[in-house]
Scaffold this active site. Structure first.
Site, mmCIF file in Angstrom:
data_model
loop_
_atom_site.group_PDB
_atom_site.id
_atom_site.type_symbol
_atom_site.label_atom_id
_atom_site.label_comp_id
_atom_site.label_asym_id
_atom_site.label_seq_id
_atom_site.Cartn_x
_atom_site.Cartn_y
_atom_site.Cartn_z
ATOM 1 N N SER A 166 0.836 -1.203 0.000
ATOM 2 C CA SER A 166 0.000 0.000 0.000
ATOM 3 C C SER A 166 0.876 1.261 0.000
ATOM 4 O O SER A 166 1.702 1.422 -0.890
ATOM 5 C CB SER A 166 -0.960 -0.043 1.188
ATOM 6 O OG SER A 166 -2.027 0.865 1.022
ATOM 7 N N ASP A 187 -5.891 -3.853 -2.440
ATOM 8 C CA ASP A 187 -4.867 -3.554 -1.437
ATOM 9 C C ASP A 187 -4.254 -4.821 -0.845
ATOM 10 O O ASP A 187 -4.959 -5.700 -0.352
ATOM 11 C CB ASP A 187 -5.499 -2.714 -0.329
ATOM 12 C CG ASP A 187 -4.465 -2.044 0.559
ATOM 13 O OD1 ASP A 187 -3.444 -2.661 0.869
ATOM 14 O OD2 ASP A 187 -4.693 -0.879 0.939
#
Length: 749
Positions: free
Chosen positions: A67, A211
C-alpha cells in the site's frame, strides 16, 4: 520509545552483531532487507525512518512494501533519497490525488461550468444504473506516480532497480497473496494500495487486484524470500481497531476486510529482526490524515533519530566486512526524453480512436518528457469522456518506446441532482441529464431544470471539431423566470415584476489549452415583463431580438469552491438588432408612447466584462480583485436590455454583482464596478470573507455630468460543503443606508 523498547532493541542488536560475526567467518556479507507496511497517510512516517537509514550510510539490499509502503519503498528502490521523497510528499496535493474528481485546472474549458456542481451523479449504462467496484478510480494519482516513476520507465523487472523491490496485492476473487515484482511499476503500486470499496480494483494479467494490506500488510517474509539475512521492518499500521472505535458501517466493513492480515502479521513480526513500531507516535492520525503530512513525517523523524545509533552501528559493522563504493543518498539514474515509435489505444467503445489521438496530440517519431506525456493524457481526460487513462512504455531499441494506452470510458449517460438556496431565487431543486454522443459522436449534450418559484431551464449541445479537436460547434437554449423589484433613485421599492428571459442560439468556439476560449455566437432572445399593478411607470409585454457577439473567456482557478489562485474572466461584445417590441408603457395608470419616457428599440452595440482574480497572500489566505463593466452604446432603452446591479453571486442574466445591494436595486445601461475582498481559511473549509466595493453608473449621461455612484461593504462567512458553498454575508451600502443579509447555499443554477 519507552525504556522497555530500548532494552529490547539492545538485546536484538547484540544478537544481530553475533549473526554478522558468524556470517563474516563464512566470508559472507549479510544482506539487509527493509519492509515498509501499509497505513494510508500514516505511511508517510516511513520517510523519517529512511532518512535515518540514509544518514547512517546503511545500504539496503532488498525492499518490500504494501500500500503506501509500496509507494514510498518503490521510489526509494528506484534511487530517490529519503530527503527528496520528503520534498515530493510535502508538495503533493494529497486530497486531490485521493479524490475521485480531477482538479478543475485539468478539465477542458467547455466542461468547467458544469464540472462537480451536483450532489449526486448516477451513471447509466444501457439504461441501467452502473456502480463501480470502488469510489476512487485514481486518474490523478496514476499520472502523478507515472511522473515520479519516469526514471524506471525502461525497467520492467523490479530486481533491476537500484534496490530490488517487491510489493504486495490481493486477488479479490480468491483472497490470495499476489507478489508483484515485474511489469509496469505504476500499475503495481496502484494495485497494492487499492483499498476495497474505496479505490477501484486494478487488473493485472487477468486478475483483479486490491490492497495487499488485506492479506499481507507487513511483508517481512517476502523480504526473507528475496534473500535478506536481516530484515528491518517499519510498521505504521494500528492493527485491528477496538470495538468502541467501530461506529459506522464503513468502519465495520474496513475491519472485516483486514482479519486475514491480522493473522499473517503475527508470523511476519516473528521473522522481523529489527522491528520499528510507530503506532504510539501516530495515534492522533488516521489512514486519511493527508492534511497532516508535515506532522506525520515529523513523527517518523523522531523515531528515526532514536533508531539512528542502531542503523549507524549496523552500517559500520557491514562496511568493515566489505569495502565497496561510498554510500550515496541520491541514486536516481540519468533520464532522457523518449522517442515514441508507435502509439496504440485499447478499451475504446463509444468514442473513436481518431478523436482520442487528435486530443492526445502526440506523434510517432516525436520526443517527449514525462510532463509532456502527462499533459497529453490530461488533455484527453479533461473532456470527461473517460474515467481512467493509463499507459505503458515498452522499450524498442535505443531511446525509442512503444506507447500502449489503456482506456476505461465513462458511461454515456448521467443523471445528476443538486439543491440551492439563494436570497433571490429561494429554494431550488436542480435536475440534470447529461448525454454524450447524442445524435453524433464526439459530442456532449445536457439539459438542466431548476424547480422553484423562480424556475430555470438550460440545454446545450457541443460537438468537437477540427484536426486537433480544439474547435467546437454548439447549440444552446436558456430560460429564467425571476421575481424582481424595481426601485426609484432613493432605493424605495416601486413595484414587483415577473421578468422572463429566454434565448435559443448557436456558437462556434476555439479553445487554447484548458484555460482559455474564444468564439462567436448568435441568439434569438425573448424578454417579457409582467408587473403587478402600480401607479408609477410600468412596463408590460414582451420583445424579441437577435444578438450576435464575440466572446473571450479564461478560467484558471485552482478550485471550484473558494479558489486560492487563478482568474475567471468573461468578456463579450456584440450587436443587438431586429427588435420586435410588444412592450406597452403606462404612467400613472395611463398609456404613453415609450419614446416619451426614454425607451426605443433601435439597434445598438453592447459590451460586458466580468473578471475575478485570486492572488495568494499566505498559506491560508487570498486577495480577491473583482472588476465588472457593461455598456450599451447609444441605447435609450430604460428598463429593457439593461443591466441589473446587486447581489453577491451571479444568479440572473445581465447581472453585475455589487456588495451592499440586492439584485436589481439599480438598473442601468452602463456601469463600471470594482470590488476588493480577502478570503481567509480560519479552520479547514471555513472561510471569513470581508469585502468592499465601489461603482459608477449611468455613464451614458456624460454630457450632463450626472454620473451616479455606489459604495458597499460586506462581512461574509463561508463553508465548503458537499452541497457546494454555504455563505452568509452581512452587507451595507452608503446609498441605501441599511444593513442587509444575503444567503447562498449550494451551486447556483
Amino acid at each position: 520509545m519507552n525504556p522497555g523498547q530500548n532494552k529490547t532493541i539492545r538485546i536484538i542488536f547484540v544478537a544481530l552483531l553475533l549473526s554478522i560475526s558468524l556470517l563474516s567467518q563464512a566470508q559472507q556479507r549479510p544482506k539487509i532487507g527493509l519492509t515498509l507496511s501499509g497505513g494510508g497517510a500514516r505511511g508517510l512516517a516511513h520517510i523519517g525512518i529512511l532518512e535515518a537509514i540514509d544518514s547512517a550510510g546503511l545500504k539496503i539490499d532488498y525492499l518490500t512494501g504494501t500500500s503506501m509502503g509500496s509507494i514510498i519503498g518503490g521510489l526509494y528502490s528506484m534511487g530517490y533519497s529519503a530527503d527528496s521523497i520528503e520534498i515530493l510528499a510535502k508538495r503533493m496535493d494529497w486530497n486531490a490525488l485521493f479524490s475521485n474528481q480531477p482538479n478543475i485546472r485539468d478539465i477542458s474549458y467547455e466542461e468547467k461550468k458544469e464540472y462537480n456542481k451536483y450532489i449526486i451523479e448516477v451513471p447509466f449504462e444501457y439504461g441501467k444504473p452502473k456502480l463501480a467496484s470502488g469510489v476512487i478510480t485514481g486518474q490523478a494519482l496514476w499520472l502523478e506516480l507515472a511522473k515520479l516513476c519516469w526514471p524506471a520507465k525502461d525497467k520492467k523487472n523490479f530486481s533491476d532497480f537500484n534496490i530490488p523491490f517487491k510489493c504486495i496485492a490481493t486477488d479479490v476473487a480468491t483472497g490470495e497473496i499476489v507478489t508483484l515484482d515485474s511489469g509496469e511499476i505504476v500499475t503495481c503500486m496502484r494495485a497494492s494500495m487499492a483499498i476495497p470499496s474505496i479505490f477501484t480494483a486494478v487488473t493485472i494479467n487477468g486478475r483483479k487486484l486490491v490492497d495487499g494490506g488485506v492479506v499481507r500488510n507487513f511483508p517481512v517474509i517476502t523480504a526473507k524470500e528475496m534473500g535478506a539475512n536481516l530484515v528491518i521492518g517499519s510498521n505504521v499500521s494500528g492493527g485491528l481497531r477496538k470495538s468502541e472505535h467501530l461506529v459506522t458501517p464503513i468502519d465495520i466493513l474496513y475491519q472485516l476486510g483486514f482479519y486475514k492480515d491480522a493473522v499473517d502479521f503475527e508470523k511476519e513480526r516473528k521473522e522481523c529482526d529489527i522491528y520499528i513500531s510507530l503506532k504510539k507516535e501516530l495515534e492522533p492520525y488516521t489512514a486519511a490524515s493527508f492534511g497532516s503530512v508535515d506532522s506525520i513525517i515529523e513523527a517518523g523523524k523522531r523515531v528515526g533519530r532514536e533508531m539512528y545509533p542502531v542503523f549507524k552501528h549496523l552500517a559500520d559493522s557491514l562496511n568493515a566486512l566489505e569495502q565497496g563504493p561510498a554510500f550515496t543518498k541520491d541514486r536516481l539514474p540519468f533520464t532522457t526524453d523518449i522517442e515514441l515509435s508507435s502509439i496504440h489505444v485499447k478499451g475504446l467503445i463509444h468514442s473513436d480512436e481518431k478523436f482520442f489521438t487528435q486530443r492526445l496530440r502526440l506523434q510517432p517519431g516525436g520526443c517527449y518528457t514525462s510532463q509532456q506525456l502527462r499533459d497529453a493524457v490530461q488533455n484527453v481526460y479533461g473532456t470527461r469522456f473517460y474515467k481512467l487513462i493509463t499507459y505503458q512504455l515498452t522499450p524498442e531499441g535505443y531511446g525509442q518506446s512503444r506507447m500502449d494506452i489503456t482506456v476505461e470510458e465513462n458511461p454515456l449517460t448521467y443523471a445528476k441532482f443538486a439543491l440551492n438556496y439563494n436570497s433571490l431565487t429561494n429554494v431550488m431543486a436542480i435536475i440534470n441529464l447529461t448525454q454524450r454522443n447524442f445524435i453524433t459522436k464526439n459530442s456532449r449534450s445536457f439539459v438542466s431544470l431548476g424547480i422553484s418559484e423562480n424556475p430555470r431551464l438550460q440545454g446545450e449541445y457541443f460537438k468537437y471539431l477540427g484536426r486537433r479537436r480544439n474547435f467546437g460547434f454548439g447549440l444552446n437554449t436558456y430560460y429564467e423566470n425571476n421575481g424582481i423589484n424595481f426601485y426609484d433613485q432613493d432605493f424605495n421599492k416601486l413595484q414587483s415584476y415577473r421578468n422572463k428571459f429566454a434565448y435559443i442560439g448557436m456558437d462556434v468556439q476555439f479553445t487554447l489549452g484548458n484555460t482559455m476560449a474564444m468564439g462567436a455566437s448568435t441568439r434569438w432572445e425573448y424578454i417579457k415583463y409582467l408587473p403587478q399593478f402600480s401607479p408609477f411607470l410600468e412596463l408590460r409585454g414582451s420583445t424579441n431580438q437577435l444578438n450576435s457577439f464575440i466572446y473571450f473567456g479564461v478560467n484558471s482557478l485552482d478550485r471550484k469552491i473558494y479558489p486560492s489562485k487563478g482568474m475567471l474572466l468573461d468578456f463579450k461584445t456584440g450587436y443587438i438588432y431586429n427588435q420586435h417590441s410588444g412592450i406597452k408603457v403606462n404612467l400613472n395608470g395611463q398609456p404613453v408612447d415609450p419614446k416619451d419616457v426614454g425607451i426605443d428599440f433601435e439597434d445598438f452595440l453592447h459590451a460586458m466584462l466580468k473578471a475575478k482574480y485570486y492572488l495568494p497572500t499566505g498559506e491560508r489566505s487570498s486577495m480577491l480583485l473583482n472588476a465588472a463593466g457593461a455598456v450599451n452604446f447609444g441605447s435609450r432603452q430604460t428598463g429593457v436590455n439593461t443591466y441589473f446591479v446587486g447581489g453577491i453571486t451571479d444568479v440572473m442574466y445581465n447581472q453585475i454583482p455589487m456588495v451592499g445591494l440586492y439584485e436589481g436595486e439599480v438598473i442601468t445601461t452602463s456601469i463600471a464596478a470594482m470590488q476588493l475582498g480577502w478570503q481567509w481559511e480560519v479552520v479547514r473549509n471555513v472561510f471569513a470573507m470581508p469585502k468592499v466595493g465601489a461603482a459608477v453608473y449611468d455613464l451614458n449621461a456624460s454630457t450632463t455630468g450626472k454620473y451616479k455612484y455606489l459604495s458597499g461593504y460586506g462581512l461574509g462567512a463561508g463553508y465548503s460543503s458537499r452541497l457546494g458553498p454555504v455563505e452568509a454575508t452581512m452587507m451595507y451600502s452608503d446609498q441605501v443606508g441599511k444593513i442587509r443579509f444575503y444567503v447562498n447555499i449550494g451551486y447556483n443554477f
